[in-house]
Design an enzyme around this catalytic site. Structure first.
Site, short mmCIF file in Angstrom:
data_model
loop_
_atom_site.label_atom_id
_atom_site.label_comp_id
_atom_site.label_asym_id
_atom_site.label_seq_id
_atom_site.Cartn_x
_atom_site.Cartn_y
_atom_site.Cartn_z
N LEU A 71 34.43 36.82 49.56
CA LEU A 71 33.49 37.82 49.05
C LEU A 71 33.26 38.96 50.03
O LEU A 71 32.69 39.99 49.67
CB LEU A 71 32.15 37.16 48.69
N ARG A 72 33.70 38.75 51.29
CA ARG A 72 33.68 39.82 52.31
C ARG A 72 32.31 40.25 52.80
O ARG A 72 32.21 41.03 53.74
CB ARG A 72 34.44 41.08 51.83
N ASP A 160 39.23 28.84 57.03
CA ASP A 160 40.31 29.46 56.25
C ASP A 160 40.76 30.80 56.81
O ASP A 160 39.96 31.64 57.19
CB ASP A 160 39.87 29.68 54.81
N HIS A 187 43.50 25.46 56.13
CA HIS A 187 44.54 26.48 55.97
C HIS A 187 45.72 26.01 56.82
O HIS A 187 45.68 26.11 58.04
CB HIS A 187 43.98 27.82 56.44
N HIS A 240 45.46 26.55 49.29
CA HIS A 240 46.66 27.32 48.89
C HIS A 240 48.00 26.70 49.34
O HIS A 240 48.78 27.32 50.07
CB HIS A 240 46.58 28.78 49.36
N ASP A 313 42.12 32.26 45.99
CA ASP A 313 42.26 32.94 47.28
C ASP A 313 42.10 34.47 47.09
O ASP A 313 42.80 35.27 47.71
CB ASP A 313 43.58 32.62 47.97
N HIS A 317 41.22 43.77 49.78
CA HIS A 317 41.44 44.71 50.88
C HIS A 317 41.52 46.10 50.26
O HIS A 317 42.18 46.28 49.24
CB HIS A 317 42.75 44.43 51.62
#
Lengths: 433, 318
Positions: A71-72, A160, A187, A240, A313, A317
């Site tokens: 979600l940044r 992650d 990860h 992932h 995932d 960006h």
């Protein structure tokens, strides 16, 4: 946590009701009371005095659950915010998401968990669960205060984006997490083998002159993590997974009864390394897009249960980040709005899996892995739903993107199957798709 | 025949006819280079920007010279003197150059695919002077021109490329160009410098041979690559001394090749590492003729990209 609860009692009728645990989609109607499922009848229209929402023959499934979202916020609000990320989630049919810990500051302190939870209450469009970091600053050295993180609301632990290279650190984390019943999401990537890598290693990387990350780098990491999960008895969740060899390792571990689960992203199931010949930075992800053989193995693993669920995932960006030379672009692509249509188009419509399997992989399976409510079609569960037209053909356009970023390689793609509406705790969300 | 391509990004996307056209045109321009006045008006009024993001001596000089011989107007940009250090993106830099109404951008860049990226937003022509480890088409073209001069044809000839294949854009472009022209390519080098599945690269693939003596035994030409110590994140071979003993081309190694085997090197040479002094200076070496042909090949590429046809009038003296 925010309550979207609609006090009304009402029926959703005329639906094809998807029950992921029973593996069936049947004509039916669902009674909603106080944001919960109060009953399901297997008939098209119930006899009732209560208000009725006519689903018009659409598929009614539990709301999707994504257990891998970036979600940044805090720190990278230029890429995504909790508001924009959850808007994208709802547009993709998701009603619950689990956000990752690689924010700035990192979610390695209870105050950050509380901040995200509060921001989600203020601005979120769906339920947000929080992942705490395994190590302070995601540096792989010292474990964080798991008890405090859990008490403040974190539901899982992950570094992650980074692999915990020091085996004794991960061992300590797994031992500590086990008593708290928190899954550790790993990860899996040997960072020494993948240093400076840009894509999967193989003929295509040779041809494009890009440094490759061999699938062995993922397999080595998965093998070690599984061994430590066996040693500690903790729940290890592999994020992932992207390689055929990784799938084999998880399969063997499950046979031995080790508490390991695994997720796969829509892009690793549908896009392969050969597409990188355009040097499209929106196709740069980590782990990288792999070979057609890996994709076949991932699909087979979805069918036989080796892979437990689909997770996006979703990694926003902004265009400035991606409008650069390939090796300077950060890895990651959007996923929330395209996960269902992409997988419905590429897997369900091509006969790899049934629609109800895809729904299970996006609802009850991720809910079970993380111990979340929802994701099931039964009495007493949250009235979180997604309405789906599995056959509608449409084109995914840039202006439909709800994220603050546009890094999707699927813009302009024609899909079959579309999210038509979402209910959160019985409340119908307007203007979803 | 017209070239009909806006850009030259690599040889992979060219047909053998297009490669032959470039080489034929280069042969014509080489004649110009032998004249007393080495200049033709072919690109008069055409503006070319040489944009170099990596240090280069001969490629940059060679392009500049080719442009001057064709009477083009030139501007130069290199990373050391640009605003890149202040953080300007490649895109912004190129958009600025484009805004100055340049016709052709000749670019060298350390990132594989940088030119492909540039071609997404630049409508001016782009000529690749080397991108990362991906392609260096004009180097391969000048190598092929040099060989064709000696042999008359490339078809059926055997060329062995020796050294750091993994990090070499020269190797990749040579593989594409030579195999398209019907030559048989063998690659040889340390296993740590051999990229995966290299055998499948090029038209019909190449032969992989780790034993240097076997790799040269039937070679009509050998192309010895520079060992690029600067591109290695870890040591991919234990020492320069050992490399020279195992993979260095010495006169002993050369004696195992056919007597008329041609020796090439794209430069700059590490004498005593990948190539012995006596080999570099031997009769079989064409390393300096390669440099001469580089100017002719770049004249040909720029001329064709600018839309020219080989025509006697354009080759007339100024």
């Amino acid at each position: 946590m925010t309550s979207w609860k609609d006090k009304r009692e009402f029926w959703i009728s005329g639906a094809k009701v998807a029950d992921p645990e029973a593996g069936k989609i049947r004509a039916g109607s669902v009674l909603i009371q106080k944001g919960m499922i109060a009953g399901i009848v297997w008939q098209k229209s119930p006899e009732t005095e209560l208000p009725v929402f006519d689903a018009g023959g659409l598929v009614l499934a539990p709301g999707f659950i994504d257990i891998h979202t970036h979600l940044r916020e805090p720190g990278f609000e230029d890429k995504e915010t909790i508001e924009s990320g959850t808007a994208a989630a709802v547009a993709g049919g998701y009603t619950s998401i689990l956000c990752m810990a690689n924010t700035d500051p990192v979610v390695d302190d209870p105050s950050v968990v509380e901040y995200i939870t509060r921001r989600a209450e203020e601005s979120g469009h769906c339920r947000v669960y929080v992942t705490g970091a395994v190590t302070k600053g995601l540096e792989g050295r010292e474990i964080t205060e798991f008890f405090h993180l859990k008490r403040s609301g974190a539901v899982a632990l992950s570094d992650d984006g980074k692999y915990i290279s020091d085996s004794k650190v991960l061992r300590a984390a797994l031992e500590y997490a086990r008593v708290l019943g928190m899954p550790v999401i790993s990860h899996c990537e040997d960072p020494y083998l993948t240093a400076d890598s840009q894509m999967n290693e193989g003929f295509v990387s040779t041809r494009l002159g890009l440094k490759g990350a061999h699938s062995a780098s993922e397999e080595i990491a998965i093998a070690r993590d599984i061994k430590l999960a066996e040693l500690t008895g903790a729940h290890l969740h592999i994020a992932h997974i992207s390689t055929a060899g990784g799938v084999d390792l998880v399969k063997k571990a499950k046979k031995k009864g080790i508490a390991v689960t695994a997720e796969v992203t829509p892009h690793h199931l549908t896009l392969d390394e050969t597409m990188l010949e355009t040097y499209d930075r929106n196709l740069k992800v980590n782990p990288p897009l792999r070979s057609a053989a890996d994709i076949s193995a991932l699909k087979a693993a979805l069918r036989d249960g080796t892979i437990d669920c689909v997770a996006t995932d979703h990694a926003p960006h902004n265009e400035i980040d991606k409008q650069v030379e390939f090796n300077f672009a950060p890895p990651g692509m959007l996923g929330l709005q395209t996960a269902f249509p992409q997988l419905n188009t590429e897997l369900v419509k091509n006969g790899d899996i049934e629609l109800i399997d895809l729904i299970r992989l996006m609802t009850s399976s991720p809910a079970s892995i993380m111990g979340f409510p929802g994701g099931r079609m039964k009495q007493g569960e949250l009235a979180d739903f997604v309405l789906i037209d599995p056959d509608e053909e449409w084109v995914f356009e840039k202006q439909m993107i709800r994220s603050r970023s546009y890094n999707s390689p699927l813009i302009g793609k024609k899909f079959k199957g579309r999210v038509k509406g979402v209910f959160l705790e019985g409340k119908y969300l307007e203007d979803v798709s | 025949m017209q070239f009909n391509r806006k850009d030259l990004l690599g040889l992979e996307e060219l047909t053998s006819e297009q490669i032959k056209l470039i080489l034929d045109t280069a042969d014509n321009f080489k004649e110009v280079l032998g004249r007393k006045i080495k200049k033709v008006p072919a690109l008069r009024g055409v503006t070319i920007a040489n944009v170099f993001y990596e240090p280069s001596t001969r490629t940059k000089m060679s392009f500049e010279l080719a442009e001057k011989r064709l009477s083009a107007d030139i501007i130069n940009f290199s990373k050391a003197t640009s605003s890149v250090k202040k953080g300007e993106t490649l895109r912004d830099t190129l958009e600025n150059i484009k805004a100055m109404k340049v016709d052709i951008v000749v670019m060298r860049h350390g990132s594989s695919g940088a030119h492909k990226f540039a071609s997404e937003f630049l409508d001016v022509s782009i000529v690749n002077a080397g991108d990362g480890q991906h392609a260096h088409p004009t180097q391969a073209l000048l190598d092929m021109m040099t060989l064709r001069e000696r042999w008359g044809t490339l078809n059926g000839k055997k060329v062995t490329i020796i050294g750091d294949i993994m990090h070499s854009r020269v190797a990749r472009s040579n593989i594409w160009g030579l195999t398209k022209m019907g030559a048989k390519v063998t690659v040889c080098g340390p296993p740590t410098m051999m990229p995966m599945e290299i055998e499948k690269l090029g038209e019909g693939g190449v032969k992989l041979e780790y034993d240097l003596e076997k790799a040269v035994s039937e070679a009509d030409a050998i192309n010895i690559l520079r060992i690029q110590l600067e591109r290695q994140s870890i040591r991919l071979f234990p020492s320069s001394r050992e490399y020279f003993e195992v993979f260095g081309v010495t006169s002993d190694v050369l004696s195992l090749a056919p007597d008329d085997c041609i020796v090439m090197h794209p430069g700059p040479m590490n004498r005593g590492v990948e190539i012995a002094q006596e080999v570099a200076d031997s009769e079989q070496a064409v390393i300096l003729p390669q440099v001469t042909n580089g100017v002719a090949v770049r004249m040909a590429v720029l001329f064709l990209i600018a839309g020219g046809k080989v025509d006697d009038t354009e080759l007339n003296e100024n």
